[in-house]
Design a protein around this motif. Structure first.
Motif, PDB file in Angstrom:
ATOM      1  N   VAL A  98       0.851  -1.183   0.000  1.00  0.00           N
ATOM      2  CA  VAL A  98       0.000   0.000   0.000  1.00  0.00           C
ATOM      3  C   VAL A  98       0.886   1.232   0.000  1.00  0.00           C
ATOM      4  N   GLU A  99       0.297   2.349  -0.394  1.00  0.00           N
ATOM      5  CA  GLU A  99       0.997   3.621  -0.340  1.00  0.00           C
ATOM      6  C   GLU A  99       0.289   4.501   0.682  1.00  0.00           C
ATOM      7  N   ILE A 100       1.060   5.055   1.601  1.00  0.00           N
ATOM      8  CA  ILE A 100       0.544   5.945   2.635  1.00  0.00           C
ATOM      9  C   ILE A 100       1.096   7.329   2.341  1.00  0.00           C
ATOM     10  N   THR A 101       0.213   8.323   2.252  1.00  0.00           N
ATOM     11  CA  THR A 101       0.658   9.665   1.884  1.00  0.00           C
ATOM     12  C   THR A 101       0.184  10.692   2.908  1.00  0.00           C
ATOM     13  N   ALA A 102       1.031  11.700   3.100  1.00  0.00           N
ATOM     14  CA  ALA A 102       0.707  12.845   3.945  1.00  0.00           C
ATOM     15  C   ALA A 102       1.345  14.060   3.290  1.00  0.00           C
ATOM     16  N   GLY A 129       8.238  10.206   7.967  1.00  0.00           N
ATOM     17  CA  GLY A 129       8.760  11.511   8.362  1.00  0.00           C
ATOM     18  C   GLY A 129       7.725  12.568   8.696  1.00  0.00           C
ATOM     19  N   VAL A 130       6.589  12.166   9.271  1.00  0.00           N
ATOM     20  CA  VAL A 130       5.589  13.146   9.725  1.00  0.00           C
ATOM     21  C   VAL A 130       5.365  12.930  11.215  1.00  0.00           C
ATOM     22  N   PRO A 131       4.883  13.953  11.927  1.00  0.00           N
ATOM     23  CA  PRO A 131       4.691  13.801  13.370  1.00  0.00           C
ATOM     24  C   PRO A 131       3.533  12.865  13.701  1.00  0.00           C
ATOM     25  N   GLU A 132       3.578  12.317  14.892  1.00  0.00           N
ATOM     26  CA  GLU A 132       2.494  11.451  15.346  1.00  0.00           C
ATOM     27  C   GLU A 132       1.199  12.258  15.387  1.00  0.00           C
ATOM     28  N   GLY A 133       0.110  11.652  14.931  1.00  0.00           N
ATOM     29  CA  GLY A 133      -1.174  12.324  14.876  1.00  0.00           C
ATOM     30  C   GLY A 133      -1.469  12.964  13.536  1.00  0.00           C
ATOM     31  N   ALA A 134      -0.473  13.027  12.658  1.00  0.00           N
ATOM     32  CA  ALA A 134      -0.687  13.627  11.343  1.00  0.00           C
ATOM     33  C   ALA A 134      -1.703  12.813  10.546  1.00  0.00           C
TER      34      ALA A 134
END
Length: 677
Positions: free
Chosen positions: A221-225, A259-264
């Motif tokens: 899967v791809e996870i994006t933010a 590389g994003v903060p927790e909760g993003a």
């Protein structure tokens, strides 16, 4: 349960907000997670427009004073309000969709747990036509509607979704529902307390808002933010810590890679079939691939678009058959994944050995000999994987080896050479992926190795490369014929890459030197460089031979014989030792060099005999059991060599270890099979 989302639908008059909301109400009627708000308006019930709760100004004021509204506002001569009961629905986990005013966004954002603004837009001509058709405003009133501008800014942290409503009603409703559904299915990142080493793994709860079972059927899967993205596998977890339905847990590696903060907030989707899949399938059938196909295929592998099973199948197919042209293509593609170092030098030389021979620390002698002559030789080396020491492990006994590219350049500028670890320099992300699969499966291929090795030489900026190919019963290459054939492949591929490559088959039937393990091998190197009478003769001779061949690339030297003579002069004069000291200083000398461990155990001969062979695999294993290469002081000091005669009870070698437990373990292995026969 997490609270629901308040979807506040705004936009200019004529954008079609009511139409889209009404259409979405019908599409989502069977979904209990959605609630559509009915507004209170100071407009008669039979005045047309959206279904609403009709109020007089007096009744509206009374309701407002009694706290009946979550929020209210005035626009176009009317008063509007959204009932306070909507907050209860949000707290119960339902998503509320409401038509609103852009001027109320800031105030509303302070009153609901999570606000998403849905901005509906349309072209000016479409707005004018819709206002005219509904007939509520005429002339100046219609013009005022079109010219109205709302300048309030959306507060920081409030998510905004844009929905264009320029087409048919069906198209607009489809976009609108997709926007709501997409936002409602967004997940929040949780750092999950699982270390999956190099694998990126995502964890979903069974009741995930995205449908956990559906994603289980996806291989990747791809996870994006935003601009951050991650490819991973998916597991469903029912164990502690429990995940909420709109949370996604990421393993340590996955969390760091995203590389994003927790909760993003993140979105998840199945990976589409990689565009290079046809190339992969072709290789599985034994086809020959070109450089463009390898570039696409390896790029998708690095990006994590293939599961390990398919990468493994590709590697097996590649080990079975690669043409010379394919090896060249692979080398060029592999080099493209690394940053090339550039040198303002006509000749930049390098030396590489395919390794596997204990104690053969020739490089630490060759580099200062070549650098003392004046040729640039920025050597990058690996650490040991299965042996008792790698070149970088040995050099680290005396100096820093984890140099940056700038530090390598400065060291070579000062000393003409360096001996650095390649992990920070020409390390390839592709190697991380490949090694996790090839090593456990024992997959190896000479042709694949040629592409890997020469790609690193390209990125190191080398122009001339000498290759050491040890052969022997337990070496990586079994026979001299195999080594010669392998050497010809190196040279052919090197020419195609624009490199001068010279490969040499060497005797790899026994250890070279006496020390096996970082500190013990450095002791041998310093004895050779210091012209010590007791220095290992085989180590000295092999180093002089390779240094002489490298020096022959200098037009002023021209021949291997002249190069050998020049190398001997540099060694005898002490120039090579002085240069080695200069390189150590430039890289960063350690305050306290590592010495061989003082705790020893002698492995003695059982009966007088002549040493016929030394089992290099067993000797390396005993050295590793003693702690090498992680413990740089540990290893083996050979006292008997092939051809020597040993007396009964005579020490054939000493095991060095820093701790009694490791020494006992190594001694126990040696007691079963000492490796000297």
């Amino acid at each position: 349960m997490r609270p629901g989302i308040f979807f506040f639908v705004v936009g200019p008059s004529g954008a079609g907000k009511d139409t889209l909301i009404d259409g979405a109400r019908g599409v989502l009627a069977s979904n209990p997670r959605y609630s559509f708000a009915t507004r209170a308006i100071t407009r008669p019930a039979d005045a047309g427009g959206e279904p609403h709760e009709a109020h007089t100004v007096a009744s509206f004021d009374e309701l407002e004073r009694g706290g009946g509204f979550l929020i209210s506002w005035a626009a176009h001569g009317l008063r509007y309000g959204l009932p306070a009961a909507l907050l209860d629905e949000i707290r119960a986990g339902r998503h509320v969709v409401a038509n609103g005013s852009r001027a109320s966004i800031a105030e509303l954002s302070t009153r609901v747990p999570r606000l998403i603004v849905v901005m509906v837009s349309a072209r000016p001509e479409a707005l004018a036509q819709r206002i005219a058709v509904r007939g509520r405003e005429q002339g100046a009133g219609a013009s005022a509607r079109l010219q109205r501008r709302v300048t309030e800014q959306v507060p920081r942290g409030v998510q905004v979704i844009q929905v264009a409503n320029d087409g048919s009603i069906e198209e607009g409703v489809g976009r609108f529902v997709a926007a709501l559904d997409g936002a409602a299915r967004e997940l929040h990142v949780v750092r999950y307390p699982v270390d999956t080493w190099r694998d990126s793994v995502a964890y979903l709860p069974p009741d995930s808002v995205v449908g956990a079972q559906d994603f289980l059927r996806a291989e990747r899967v791809e996870i994006t933010a935003g601009t951050h993205s991650l490819r991973s596998s998916v597991h469903v977890t029912r164990t502690e810590p429990l995940l909420a339905e709109d949370e996604i847990g990421l393993s340590r590696r996955a969390f760091e890679d995203l590389g994003v903060p927790e909760g993003a907030r993140v979105a998840i989707r199945r990976m589409s079939a990689p565009s290079s899949r046809d190339a992969l399938r072709a290789k599985l059938r034994g086809a020959v691939l070109d450089q463009a196909q390898y570039a696409a295929l390896l790029g998708d592998i690095v990006e994590g678009r293939y599961p390990d099973s398919e990468v493994g199948a590709f590697l097996v197919a590649a080990t079975r058959g690669l043409t010379d042209d394919e090896v060249v293509s692979l080398a060029r593609v592999r080099a493209s994944f690394m940053t090339k170092m550039r040198w303002d030098e006509p000749i930049v030389v390098d030396k590489h050995s395919i390794g596997g021979i204990p104690g053969s620390r020739v490089t630490l002698i060759v580099i200062p000999l070549v650098a003392a002559h004046g040729l640039a030789i920025p050597k990058t080396s690996s650490r040991a994987i299965t042996s008792a020491a790698g070149t970088a492990d040995a050099m680290e006994v005396l100096a820093r080896v984890d140099l940056s590219a700038d530090e390598v350049r400065e060291t070579v500028r000062r000393a003409r050479g360096c001996i650095a670890w390649n992990g920070r320099l020409n390390h390839s992300a592709l190697d991380d992926v490949m090694n996790t699969i090839t090593r456990p499966l024992g997959i190896d291929s000479n042709r694949w190795s040629v592409a890997s090795i020469l790609s690193k030489k390209l990125t190191a900026g080398s122009t001339h490369v000498i290759i050491d190919l040890p052969y022997g019963p337990q070496a990586k290459l079994a026979t001299r014929a195999e080594a010669l054939d392998f050497g010809q492949l190196f040279e052919r591929v090197g020419r195609s890459l624009g490199l001068v490559v010279e490969a040499h088959a060497t005797d790899g039937s026994a250890p070279i030197g006496r020390g096996i393990g970082p500190a013990l091998e450095v002791r041998d190197v310093l004895q050779v460089l210091g012209n010590d009478a007791g220095a290992p003769h085989d180590l000295r001779e092999k180093a002089l031979d390779f240094a002489g061949r490298i020096l022959s690339w200098d037009p002023a030297v021209a021949t291997a014989a002249a190069g050998r003579a020049r190398a001997e002069t540099l060694l005898r004069s002490g120039a090579a030792l002085a240069k080695f000291d200069e390189i150590v200083e430039a890289q960063g000398r350690h305050d306290s060099p590592v010495r061989p461990a003082s705790i020893t155990h002698a492995v003695r001969a059982k009966g007088a005999r002549r040493v016929a062979r030394i089992d290099i695999a067993q000797i390396s294993e005993i050295a590793r059991r003693a702690g090498a290469p992680l413990d740089k002081a540990a290893g083996i000091d050979l006292r008997a060599r092939v051809g020597d005669t040993v007396a009964d009870g005579e020490a054939m070698y000493l095991i060095h270890a820093s701790a009694a437990a490791e020494l006992a373990q190594a001694a126990a292995v040696a007691a079963l099979n000492c490796g000297v026969h």
